[in-house]
Design a protein around this motif. Structure first.
Motif, short mmCIF file in Angstrom:
data_model
loop_
_atom_site.label_atom_id
_atom_site.label_comp_id
_atom_site.label_asym_id
_atom_site.label_seq_id
_atom_site.Cartn_x
_atom_site.Cartn_y
_atom_site.Cartn_z
N ASN A 47 1.86 14.61 -3.82
CA ASN A 47 1.88 13.15 -4.02
C ASN A 47 1.54 12.41 -2.73
O ASN A 47 0.79 11.43 -2.75
CB ASN A 47 3.24 12.70 -4.53
CG ASN A 47 3.50 13.12 -5.96
OD1 ASN A 47 2.58 13.43 -6.69
ND2 ASN A 47 4.76 13.13 -6.35
N VAL A 48 2.09 12.88 -1.62
CA VAL A 48 1.82 12.23 -0.33
C VAL A 48 0.34 12.36 0.03
O VAL A 48 -0.28 11.41 0.52
CB VAL A 48 2.72 12.83 0.78
CG1 VAL A 48 2.27 12.39 2.15
CG2 VAL A 48 4.16 12.43 0.55
N GLU A 49 -0.24 13.52 -0.24
CA GLU A 49 -1.67 13.71 0.05
C GLU A 49 -2.53 12.77 -0.80
O GLU A 49 -3.49 12.19 -0.31
CB GLU A 49 -2.07 15.16 -0.19
CG GLU A 49 -1.54 16.11 0.86
CD GLU A 49 -1.82 17.57 0.55
OE1 GLU A 49 -2.20 17.88 -0.59
OE2 GLU A 49 -1.64 18.40 1.46
N GLN A 50 -2.16 12.61 -2.08
CA GLN A 50 -2.90 11.69 -2.94
C GLN A 50 -2.78 10.26 -2.44
O GLN A 50 -3.76 9.51 -2.42
CB GLN A 50 -2.39 11.78 -4.38
CG GLN A 50 -2.81 13.02 -5.10
CD GLN A 50 -2.25 13.07 -6.52
OE1 GLN A 50 -1.36 12.31 -6.88
NE2 GLN A 50 -2.78 13.97 -7.32
N GLN A 51 -1.58 9.86 -2.05
CA GLN A 51 -1.37 8.50 -1.55
C GLN A 51 -2.14 8.28 -0.25
O GLN A 51 -2.72 7.21 -0.04
CB GLN A 51 0.11 8.23 -1.34
CG GLN A 51 0.90 8.13 -2.62
CD GLN A 51 2.39 8.03 -2.40
OE1 GLN A 51 2.87 8.15 -1.28
NE2 GLN A 51 3.14 7.82 -3.48
N GLY A 52 -2.16 9.29 0.60
CA GLY A 52 -2.91 9.18 1.86
C GLY A 52 -4.39 9.01 1.60
O GLY A 52 -5.05 8.19 2.24
N GLY A 53 -4.92 9.76 0.64
CA GLY A 53 -6.32 9.61 0.28
C GLY A 53 -6.63 8.24 -0.27
O GLY A 53 -7.66 7.63 0.04
N ALA A 54 -5.72 7.72 -1.09
CA ALA A 54 -5.92 6.39 -1.66
C ALA A 54 -5.88 5.33 -0.57
O ALA A 54 -6.67 4.38 -0.58
CB ALA A 54 -4.85 6.10 -2.71
N ILE A 55 -4.97 5.48 0.39
CA ILE A 55 -4.88 4.52 1.49
C ILE A 55 -6.15 4.56 2.34
O ILE A 55 -6.69 3.52 2.72
CB ILE A 55 -3.63 4.79 2.35
CG1 ILE A 55 -2.39 4.38 1.56
CG2 ILE A 55 -3.69 4.04 3.67
CD1 ILE A 55 -1.09 4.77 2.22
N GLN A 56 -6.65 5.77 2.62
CA GLN A 56 -7.88 5.88 3.39
C GLN A 56 -9.04 5.22 2.66
O GLN A 56 -9.87 4.54 3.27
CB GLN A 56 -8.20 7.34 3.67
CG GLN A 56 -7.34 7.96 4.73
CD GLN A 56 -7.67 9.42 4.96
OE1 GLN A 56 -8.27 10.09 4.11
NE2 GLN A 56 -7.29 9.92 6.12
N GLU A 57 -9.10 5.42 1.35
CA GLU A 57 -10.17 4.80 0.56
C GLU A 57 -10.06 3.28 0.59
O GLU A 57 -11.07 2.58 0.76
CB GLU A 57 -10.11 5.31 -0.87
CG GLU A 57 -11.24 4.80 -1.74
CD GLU A 57 -11.17 5.35 -3.16
OE1 GLU A 57 -11.75 4.70 -4.05
OE2 GLU A 57 -10.54 6.40 -3.36
N LEU A 58 -8.85 2.76 0.46
CA LEU A 58 -8.66 1.32 0.52
C LEU A 58 -9.04 0.75 1.88
O LEU A 58 -9.66 -0.32 1.96
CB LEU A 58 -7.20 0.96 0.20
CG LEU A 58 -6.80 1.00 -1.26
CD1 LEU A 58 -5.29 0.83 -1.39
CD2 LEU A 58 -7.53 -0.06 -2.05
N MET A 59 -8.68 1.47 2.93
CA MET A 59 -9.01 1.00 4.27
C MET A 59 -10.51 0.99 4.51
O MET A 59 -11.05 0.05 5.09
CB MET A 59 -8.30 1.85 5.32
CG MET A 59 -6.80 1.62 5.36
SD MET A 59 -5.93 2.68 6.50
CE MET A 59 -6.59 2.12 8.06
N SER A 60 -11.20 2.02 4.04
CA SER A 60 -12.65 2.05 4.24
C SER A 60 -13.32 0.97 3.39
O SER A 60 -14.28 0.34 3.82
CB SER A 60 -13.21 3.43 3.89
OG SER A 60 -13.07 3.70 2.51
N THR A 61 -12.80 0.72 2.20
CA THR A 61 -13.33 -0.35 1.35
C THR A 61 -13.07 -1.70 2.01
O THR A 61 -13.93 -2.57 2.00
CB THR A 61 -12.67 -0.30 -0.04
OG1 THR A 61 -12.90 0.97 -0.61
CG2 THR A 61 -13.23 -1.37 -0.94
#
Length: 67
Positions: A30-44
């Motif tokens: 779950n933490v890895e998924q959330q980290g990926g989502a945060i990285q995607e949001l930051m790049s967007t």
């Protein structure tokens, strides 16, 4: 000491340890998924900010303070 009792206690301990490891693996997933989502949001967000700044370069260059 009763050997069957010791065996049962050790077996229960092993089951509890395996359950704890399973829960920990799920939490890490779950933490890895959330980290990926945060990285995607930051790049967007960076791309959106860069596009906005390119379209209106005069905004955000200075701060006006009135006392």
């Amino acid at each position: 000491m009763d050997i069957s009792l010791i065996s049962m206690v050790l077996s229960q301990g092993k089951v509890q340890q395996e359950a704890s490891m399973s829960v920990m693996k799920m939490a890490i997933g779950n933490v890895e998924q959330q980290g990926g989502a945060i990285q995607e949001l930051m790049s967007t967000s960076d791309a959106t900010t860069a596009t906005y700044h390119a379209s209106q370069p005069h905004l955000g260059g200075s701060i006006v303070l009135k006392v």
